[in-house]
Design a protein around this motif. Structure first.
Motif, PDB file in Angstrom:
ATOM      1  N   LYS A   1    -123.674  32.322  32.392  1.00 24.20           N
ATOM      2  CA  LYS A   1    -122.266  32.153  32.024  1.00 24.20           C
ATOM      3  C   LYS A   1    -121.888  30.670  32.062  1.00 24.20           C
ATOM      4  O   LYS A   1    -122.597  29.853  32.678  1.00 24.20           O
ATOM      5  CB  LYS A   1    -121.353  32.924  32.978  1.00 24.20           C
ATOM      6  N   ILE A   2    -120.811  30.357  31.363  1.00 28.00           N
ATOM      7  CA  ILE A   2    -120.194  29.025  31.477  1.00 28.00           C
ATOM      8  C   ILE A   2    -118.724  29.302  31.787  1.00 28.00           C
ATOM      9  O   ILE A   2    -118.082  30.086  31.082  1.00 28.00           O
ATOM     10  CB  ILE A   2    -120.298  28.223  30.161  1.00 28.00           C
ATOM     11  N   ASP A   3    -118.193  28.697  32.858  1.00 26.63           N
ATOM     12  CA  ASP A   3    -116.776  28.883  33.183  1.00 26.63           C
ATOM     13  C   ASP A   3    -115.919  27.779  32.579  1.00 26.63           C
ATOM     14  O   ASP A   3    -114.814  28.033  32.104  1.00 26.63           O
ATOM     15  CB  ASP A   3    -116.569  28.897  34.705  1.00 26.63           C
ATOM     16  N   ILE A   4    -116.431  26.553  32.669  1.00 29.53           N
ATOM     17  CA  ILE A   4    -115.609  25.403  32.265  1.00 29.53           C
ATOM     18  C   ILE A   4    -116.471  24.419  31.476  1.00 29.53           C
ATOM     19  O   ILE A   4    -117.571  24.062  31.916  1.00 29.53           O
ATOM     20  CB  ILE A   4    -115.033  24.690  33.527  1.00 29.53           C
ATOM     21  N   LEU A   5    -115.981  24.010  30.316  1.00 32.85           N
ATOM     22  CA  LEU A   5    -116.667  22.973  29.536  1.00 32.85           C
ATOM     23  C   LEU A   5    -115.824  21.704  29.593  1.00 32.85           C
ATOM     24  O   LEU A   5    -114.670  21.707  29.173  1.00 32.85           O
ATOM     25  CB  LEU A   5    -116.809  23.426  28.067  1.00 32.85           C
ATOM     26  N   VAL A   6    -116.395  20.625  30.145  1.00 29.56           N
ATOM     27  CA  VAL A   6    -115.673  19.345  30.196  1.00 29.56           C
ATOM     28  C   VAL A   6    -116.257  18.411  29.129  1.00 29.56           C
ATOM     29  O   VAL A   6    -117.347  17.864  29.290  1.00 29.56           O
ATOM     30  CB  VAL A   6    -115.778  18.683  31.591  1.00 29.56           C
ATOM     31  N   ASN A   7    -115.538  18.279  28.025  1.00 27.74           N
ATOM     32  CA  ASN A   7    -115.947  17.374  26.953  1.00 27.74           C
ATOM     33  C   ASN A   7    -115.521  15.956  27.343  1.00 27.74           C
ATOM     34  O   ASN A   7    -114.403  15.536  27.064  1.00 27.74           O
ATOM     35  CB  ASN A   7    -115.243  17.755  25.644  1.00 27.74           C
ATOM     36  N   ASN A   8    -116.424  15.253  27.997  1.00 22.95           N
ATOM     37  CA  ASN A   8    -116.067  13.933  28.526  1.00 22.95           C
ATOM     38  C   ASN A   8    -116.765  12.789  27.790  1.00 22.95           C
ATOM     39  O   ASN A   8    -116.260  11.670  27.767  1.00 22.95           O
ATOM     40  CB  ASN A   8    -116.412  13.904  30.028  1.00 22.95           C
ATOM     41  N   ALA A   9    -117.909  13.068  27.158  1.00 21.51           N
ATOM     42  CA  ALA A   9    -118.670  11.989  26.486  1.00 21.51           C
ATOM     43  C   ALA A   9    -117.795  11.312  25.441  1.00 21.51           C
ATOM     44  O   ALA A   9    -117.012  11.965  24.754  1.00 21.51           O
ATOM     45  CB  ALA A   9    -119.927  12.558  25.839  1.00 21.51           C
ATOM     46  N   GLY A  10    -117.919  10.010  25.345  1.00 20.67           N
ATOM     47  CA  GLY A  10    -117.138   9.299  24.332  1.00 20.67           C
ATOM     48  C   GLY A  10    -117.455   7.824  24.362  1.00 20.67           C
ATOM     49  O   GLY A  10    -118.139   7.349  25.273  1.00 20.67           O
ATOM     50  N   ARG A  11    -116.979   7.114  23.346  1.00 24.91           N
ATOM     51  CA  ARG A  11    -117.164   5.661  23.309  1.00 24.91           C
ATOM     52  C   ARG A  11    -115.872   4.989  22.913  1.00 24.91           C
ATOM     53  O   ARG A  11    -115.171   5.437  22.005  1.00 24.91           O
ATOM     54  CB  ARG A  11    -118.256   5.298  22.296  1.00 24.91           C
ATOM     55  N   SER A  12    -115.564   3.896  23.621  1.00 28.37           N
ATOM     56  CA  SER A  12    -114.367   3.150  23.298  1.00 28.37           C
ATOM     57  C   SER A  12    -114.628   2.222  22.107  1.00 28.37           C
ATOM     58  O   SER A  12    -115.726   2.229  21.528  1.00 28.37           O
ATOM     59  CB  SER A  12    -113.925   2.356  24.521  1.00 28.37           C
ATOM     60  N   GLN A  13    -113.646   1.399  21.798  1.00 30.72           N
ATOM     61  CA  GLN A  13    -113.779   0.540  20.616  1.00 30.72           C
ATOM     62  C   GLN A  13    -112.869  -0.658  20.777  1.00 30.72           C
ATOM     63  O   GLN A  13    -111.799  -0.553  21.362  1.00 30.72           O
ATOM     64  CB  GLN A  13    -113.359   1.353  19.388  1.00 30.72           C
ATOM     65  N   ARG A  14    -113.314  -1.804  20.326  1.00 32.84           N
ATOM     66  CA  ARG A  14    -112.460  -2.992  20.310  1.00 32.84           C
ATOM     67  C   ARG A  14    -112.648  -3.703  18.977  1.00 32.84           C
ATOM     68  O   ARG A  14    -113.678  -4.332  18.741  1.00 32.84           O
ATOM     69  CB  ARG A  14    -112.836  -3.966  21.452  1.00 32.84           C
ATOM     70  N   SER A  15    -111.696  -3.572  18.075  1.00 33.52           N
ATOM     71  CA  SER A  15    -111.700  -4.367  16.836  1.00 33.52           C
ATOM     72  C   SER A  15    -110.390  -4.123  16.103  1.00 33.52           C
ATOM     73  O   SER A  15    -109.787  -3.053  16.243  1.00 33.52           O
ATOM     74  CB  SER A  15    -112.880  -3.999  15.929  1.00 33.52           C
ATOM     75  N   LEU A  16    -109.964  -5.124  15.360  1.00 31.23           N
ATOM     76  CA  LEU A  16    -108.730  -4.954  14.600  1.00 31.23           C
ATOM     77  C   LEU A  16    -108.978  -4.034  13.399  1.00 31.23           C
ATOM     78  O   LEU A  16    -110.073  -4.053  12.818  1.00 31.23           O
ATOM     79  CB  LEU A  16    -108.230  -6.316  14.108  1.00 31.23           C
ATOM     80  N   ILE A  17    -107.970  -3.275  13.021  1.00 30.63           N
ATOM     81  CA  ILE A  17    -108.114  -2.321  11.922  1.00 30.63           C
ATOM     82  C   ILE A  17    -108.557  -3.033  10.639  1.00 30.63           C
ATOM     83  O   ILE A  17    -109.433  -2.558   9.915  1.00 30.63           O
ATOM     84  CB  ILE A  17    -106.786  -1.555  11.715  1.00 30.63           C
ATOM     85  N   GLU A  18    -107.982  -4.228  10.391  1.00 35.27           N
ATOM     86  CA  GLU A  18    -108.309  -4.944   9.146  1.00 35.27           C
ATOM     87  C   GLU A  18    -109.775  -5.387   9.097  1.00 35.27           C
ATOM     88  O   GLU A  18    -110.334  -5.611   8.035  1.00 35.27           O
ATOM     89  CB  GLU A  18    -107.390  -6.175   9.014  1.00 35.27           C
ATOM     90  N   LYS A  19    -110.402  -5.506  10.287  1.00 35.62           N
ATOM     91  CA  LYS A  19    -111.796  -5.985  10.353  1.00 35.62           C
ATOM     92  C   LYS A  19    -112.797  -4.837  10.511  1.00 35.62           C
ATOM     93  O   LYS A  19    -113.998  -5.054  10.368  1.00 35.62           O
ATOM     94  CB  LYS A  19    -111.961  -6.914  11.560  1.00 35.62           C
ATOM     95  N   CYS A  20    -112.310  -3.653  10.853  1.00 32.75           N
ATOM     96  CA  CYS A  20    -113.225  -2.570  11.248  1.00 32.75           C
ATOM     97  C   CYS A  20    -113.800  -1.863  10.018  1.00 32.75           C
ATOM     98  O   CYS A  20    -113.058  -1.280   9.228  1.00 32.75           O
ATOM     99  CB  CYS A  20    -112.467  -1.575  12.129  1.00 32.75           C
ATOM    100  N   PRO A  21    -115.129  -1.904   9.832  1.00 33.01           N
ATOM    101  CA  PRO A  21    -115.701  -1.234   8.659  1.00 33.01           C
ATOM    102  C   PRO A  21    -115.624   0.289   8.786  1.00 33.01           C
ATOM    103  O   PRO A  21    -115.639   0.813   9.898  1.00 33.01           O
ATOM    104  CB  PRO A  21    -117.155  -1.706   8.646  1.00 33.01           C
ATOM    105  N   MET A  22    -115.576   0.959   7.658  1.00 39.88           N
ATOM    106  CA  MET A  22    -115.494   2.432   7.629  1.00 39.88           C
ATOM    107  C   MET A  22    -116.625   3.081   8.420  1.00 39.88           C
ATOM    108  O   MET A  22    -116.453   4.132   9.034  1.00 39.88           O
ATOM    109  CB  MET A  22    -115.556   2.943   6.183  1.00 39.88           C
ATOM    110  N   GLU A  23    -117.796   2.412   8.390  1.00 39.01           N
ATOM    111  CA  GLU A  23    -118.957   2.933   9.097  1.00 39.01           C
ATOM    112  C   GLU A  23    -118.636   3.119  10.597  1.00 39.01           C
ATOM    113  O   GLU A  23    -118.994   4.137  11.200  1.00 39.01           O
ATOM    114  CB  GLU A  23    -120.052   1.868   8.945  1.00 39.01           C
ATOM    115  N   VAL A  24    -117.953   2.112  11.168  1.00 40.87           N
ATOM    116  CA  VAL A  24    -117.600   2.193  12.590  1.00 40.87           C
ATOM    117  C   VAL A  24    -116.516   3.247  12.803  1.00 40.87           C
ATOM    118  O   VAL A  24    -116.602   4.069  13.722  1.00 40.87           O
ATOM    119  CB  VAL A  24    -117.144   0.812  13.133  1.00 40.87           C
ATOM    120  N   ASP A  25    -115.498   3.248  11.916  1.00 44.37           N
ATOM    121  CA  ASP A  25    -114.440   4.274  12.023  1.00 44.37           C
ATOM    122  C   ASP A  25    -115.074   5.665  12.082  1.00 44.37           C
ATOM    123  O   ASP A  25    -114.700   6.502  12.907  1.00 44.37           O
ATOM    124  CB  ASP A  25    -113.516   4.244  10.792  1.00 44.37           C
ATOM    125  N   ARG A  26    -116.061   5.870  11.187  1.00 37.06           N
ATOM    126  CA  ARG A  26    -116.688   7.197  11.105  1.00 37.06           C
ATOM    127  C   ARG A  26    -117.441   7.522  12.402  1.00 37.06           C
ATOM    128  O   ARG A  26    -117.335   8.621  12.926  1.00 37.06           O
ATOM    129  CB  ARG A  26    -117.645   7.224   9.906  1.00 37.06           C
TER     130      ARG A  26
END
Ligand SMILES: NC(=O)c1ccc[n+]([C@@H]2O[C@H](COP(=O)([O-])OP(=O)(O)OC[C@H]3O[C@@H](n4cnc5c(N)ncnc54)[C@H](OP(=O)(O)O)[C@@H]3O)[C@@H](O)[C@H]2O)c1
Length: 327
Positions: A127-152
């Motif tokens: 059984k699984i009682d609780i799923l904690v979706n915690n994995a993730g990555r932050s980001q530092r860049s201005l929207i005007e500079k951020c390529p679509m590849e990174v957004d994706r």
């Protein structure tokens, strides 16, 4: 004193106490009250909790915390060696046994592997009682500079991967008529922030999805908790996306920065889980106060952000690392 004055003094005192608590605290009022008067985290004893992103930071601290509360754990991330070390530390501390911690290495971007990974966990714990979706990555860049590849890529790891893993676990939760989905969102999941455009987008998207999921799952007795941390010590800035797809930020957090420890953050997450709270804010000030302002006076908060945010925008323009001290 007449009865009216008595009631008035009582309400004013309550209000003052709430305000004082708010200013002294590192979480929203509902979570504060749950920490004092709610279910203790000991009520989670025996639960099977699957934590993704358990190899460092908030996920690692949550693993120690829930093990101390007597939970059986599934620990996932890509770095299997780190997960094995964490398992050993928990066993050496006398909190758990070999069989009660399952290491499941996974690259969450391999969406097609999610259903078979769920089956692997069910084969071990049934059984699984609780799923904690915690994995993730932050980001530092201005929207005007951020390529679509990174957004994706930001959206794939922070939004689509937890969405896919949750959908792979849901049939089991629905069949059991019990389950709990937890997601580590962010203050950036509630408020936009300069230099964090795609990250804020990925966390805002999950907030909407989780709110929808909560309503759809209500009659199935499946709970949904969204955790919105402010700044927390972790490896987040080492691995954060930049404006180049093949470069991570590589910044180690300075211990003198104003951030919450991952242990305190994990402790508050455990309280939120034990009390099945819908959404919790876990943050030092001024982010916590700003969340309140944003929630109840959004127009004023946005004006303030436009004015005070410009300093951060120019720092990001000068080079993203000028925002952070490197060690
Ligand atoms: N630290 C903060 O200030 C802060 C604030 C708000 C929200 N958050 C959120 O908190 C969560 C945890 O972050 P953290 O701060 O603890 O950072 P962290 O120390 O960098 O932890 C991130 C975790 O995610 C895992 N991960 C990353 N990409 C993965 C992939 N493709 N497949 C599987 N696992 C992957 C990492 O493990 P591997 O590298 O071993 O795969 C690691 O265990 C994130 O969702 C983050 O957005 C953090």
């Amino acid at each position: 004193m007449d009865w009216f004055s008595g009631i008035l003094i009582f309400f004013v005192t309550c209000l003052v106490v709430q305000f004082v608590r708010l200013f002294l605290s590192d979480s929203d009022l509902q979570l504060q009250w749950a920490e004092i008067f709610g279910n203790s985290t000991g009520t989670l004893k025996g639960k099977v909790v699957w934590i993704t992103g358990a190899s460092s930071g908030i996920g690692e601290s949550l693993a120690y915390r829930l093990a101390a509360d007597g939970c059986r754990l599934v620990l996932s991330a890509r770095r299997e060696g780190r997960l094995q070390q964490i398992k050993q530390t928990i066993i050496d501390g006398g909190y758990s046994t070999q069989e009660d911690i399952l290491i499941v290495p996974i690259d969450l971007l391999q969406f097609s592997s999610h259903p078979s990974t769920v089956q692997r966990v069910l084969q071990h714990f049934e059984k699984i009682d609780i799923l904690v979706n915690n994995a993730g990555r932050s980001q530092r860049s201005l929207i005007e500079k951020c390529p679509m590849e990174v957004d994706r890529e930001v959206l794939e790891i922070n939004t689509l991967s937890p969405l896919s893993l949750t959908k792979a676990v849901l049939p089991h939760f629905i069949e059991r008529k019990a389950g709990h989905v937890v997601y580590t969102s962010s203050v950036a999941g509630k408020i936009g922030s300069p230099g964090l455009g795609s990250y804020a987008c990925s966390k805002h998207a999950m907030q909407g999805w989780l709110d929808s999921l909560r309503i759809e799952m209500y009659t199935h007795n499946i709970h949904v908790t969204s955790v919105c941390p402010g700044p927390v010590f972790s490896e987040a800035l080492v691995h954060a996306f930049t404006d180049s797809a093949d470069q991570s930020l590589g910044v180690i957090m300075d211990p003198s920065e104003r951030r919450m420890t991952s242990e305190r953050c994990a402790s508050l997450i455990a309280v939120a889980i034990a009390n099945r709270l819908d959404e919790v804010w876990v943050s030092p000030h001024p982010e916590l106060l700003y969340l309140y302002l944003f929630q109840y006076f959004p127009s004023i908060a946005k004006r303030i952000a436009n004015i005070f945010g410009q300093d951060r925008v120019s720092k990001v323009r000068r080079g993203i690392k000028s925002l952070h001290k490197t060690s």
